[in-house]
Write an enzyme that holds these catalytic residues in place. Sequence first.
Site, short mmCIF file in Angstrom:
data_model
loop_
_atom_site.label_atom_id
_atom_site.label_comp_id
_atom_site.label_asym_id
_atom_site.label_seq_id
_atom_site.Cartn_x
_atom_site.Cartn_y
_atom_site.Cartn_z
N CYS A 153 0.84 -1.20 0.00
CA CYS A 153 0.00 0.00 0.00
C CYS A 153 0.87 1.25 0.00
O CYS A 153 1.63 1.49 0.96
CB CYS A 153 -0.92 0.01 1.22
SG CYS A 153 -2.01 1.45 1.30
N PRO A 154 0.82 2.08 -1.04
CA PRO A 154 1.63 3.30 -1.07
C PRO A 154 1.19 4.32 -0.04
O PRO A 154 1.99 5.17 0.38
CB PRO A 154 1.44 3.83 -2.50
CG PRO A 154 0.12 3.25 -2.94
CD PRO A 154 0.02 1.92 -2.28
#
Length: 363
Positions: A153-154
């Site tokens: 997840c950025p």
Amino acid sequence: MAPTHVLRCCQRGLAWIPVIFIALVVCWSYYAYVVELCITTIQSPGEKIVYLVLFHLSFVMFVWSYWKTIFTRPASPSKEFCLPKVEKEQYEKEERPENQQEILKRVASSLPLYTRTGAGAIRYCDRCQVIKPDRCHHCSACDMCVLKMDHHCPWVNNCVGFSNYKYFILFLAYSLVYCLFIAATVLQYFIKFWTNELPDTHAKFHVLFLFFVAAMFCISILSLFSYHLWLVGKNRSTIEAFRAPVFRNGPDKNGFSLGFTKNIAQVFGDEKKYWLLPVFTSQGDGLTFPTRLVNIDPEQPTVILQPDSSKSAEDGSIPQSPLSDSQNRLLGSEQHISDDHSSIDPLKSDGTDVITVYVESES
């Protein structure tokens, strides 16, 4: 050309931009709600107190779960999944994939592995040089194998997997509560500013923009949160939802599903009092997972139990042999017991029957 380690450092630095953006938005929302709305705009003291108490409660839980999601290091395979020195040297010297697979099969025979590659081979990571446990995948962004990897997840600059999946679910839940609470309580003042019922002040911009931002994030988070709740109920990761895990019998998207209640307990644990707190309560160690029986595994041996005649004569009970570890892990295993009264063991002088137990399991 810049050295590789310099490029790697730049990549790691840029990866924090989404997190910094979220942090700035959250800090501004705190200022806009507490100062511009509650202190400056709202006139009723009782309304101020209620709003501030509920706001800070949701704010603390949101920040706490977000912090744990970001800074909890992803779990990686233990040393038992690494190739021993001798096998590792043989594996590196071998050029034929068939011979390499034979080496991996010998090592994997003592490991609790039930999944394979699409071609039926042992799942091995050449980058990390480990045999991948079930539900483990290599993350190119983190450059490591992650246990029960869901996705990278950025927005948290971290891999979401076994060690922090509960935190990620709670982060989505509390961020949704945070946005819903802001949107609901700001709405009446948004309308008053929009219709010019309240005088134009410096708080007008913050209140109007706060409602739009909260509503926008609320819609986006709601869809993602709903999807992950569905995954939890099915006991699947995002990767498994798109590509079903492959067992010895073939791919099975429901291979790890144990039923709705047990699926939830896999992520949140058995003690419900800790479900809403961002503390680790997930079941297991991330290396092995209980599976359900789908088809008979041709490689699973049949277990034949024969009673001890001396003990049976004393207490009339039939002793049972303990099942293997792999069989104990299969919570959904079906056992078919056939008691053939017409067949007498010729070695037993007292005519004790032989009981055959067929244990069907996903090994």
